[in-house]
Design a protein around this motif. Structure first.
Motif: not given
Length: 198
Positions: A147-162
């Protein structure tokens, strides 16, 4: 968690983020033909920028990690059933996976298959990290780590993904994954909750 242990976790994660950013930065720089003829001064500036960028990403990773630990602590206090919390975490992993594919693809004309690469790599890294966590501790650590490695990482990566740029996404995701994996794996050692050798 004592202040000394937190300092150890903080500084080691900072180093992991800076080194990961430096490595991926050099790889990205080597693959860019426009940056082939840089002077020593420009290379030094790039190295400094990469190190500072990696340190900043590691700070973001640490904020996400401690936020995750606090939310997990509160959730475990509210929902007593471990089975229910595991199901909720698995649902969040699936949502994060679908979100990374579908929502990034909405405003583009490219096919959705090109947007599956990042989520699949993220899931593979998450599974490997969760497997390693089980080896270090016990089977109870698999789903929370996943959960931490997928969901939390995805949230943290939002600036680059945008930004929707491959280089920006790589430059942020590699240090982020390295820092998140480092923190979740080293936590049991820092808190001395590792599995006892047989």
């Amino acid at each position: 968690m004592t202040l000394r242990k937190w300092f150890y976790l903080f500084w080691t994660t900072l180093v992991v983020g800076a080194v990961a950013a430096l490595i991926i930065g050099f790889i990205l720089q080597a693959s860019d033909q426009k940056l082939g003829m840089l002077t020593g001064k420009e290379i030094g500036f790039n190295v400094l920028t990469m190190l500072l960028g990696g340190a900043m990403i590691s700070a973001l990773s640490q904020m996400g990690f401690f936020a995750y630990l606090i939310v997990r602590f509160i959730t475990m206090g509210m929902i007593r059933s471990k089975w229910v919390t595991n199901v909720i975490q698995i649902i969040c992993v699936v949502i994060a996976f679908i979100d990374l594919i579908y929502l990034r693809n909405v405003d583009t004309e490219e096919g959705w298959i090109s947007y599956t690469v990042l989520p699949v790599i993220l899931l593979i890294v998450a599974f490997l990290t969760a497997w390693w966590k089980v080896k270090l501790t016990n089977s109870n650590g698999f789903i929370p780590t996943l959960f931490f490695m997928t969901a939390v990482t995805a949230i943290e990566a939002v600036p680059a993904l945008r930004i929707n740029s491959g280089a920006s996404t790589l430059f942020m995701m590699v240090p982020l994954l390295a820092c998140n994996a480092w923190q979740i794996l080293i936590l049991s050692k820092v808190l001395k909750t590792n599995k006892e050798p047989l």
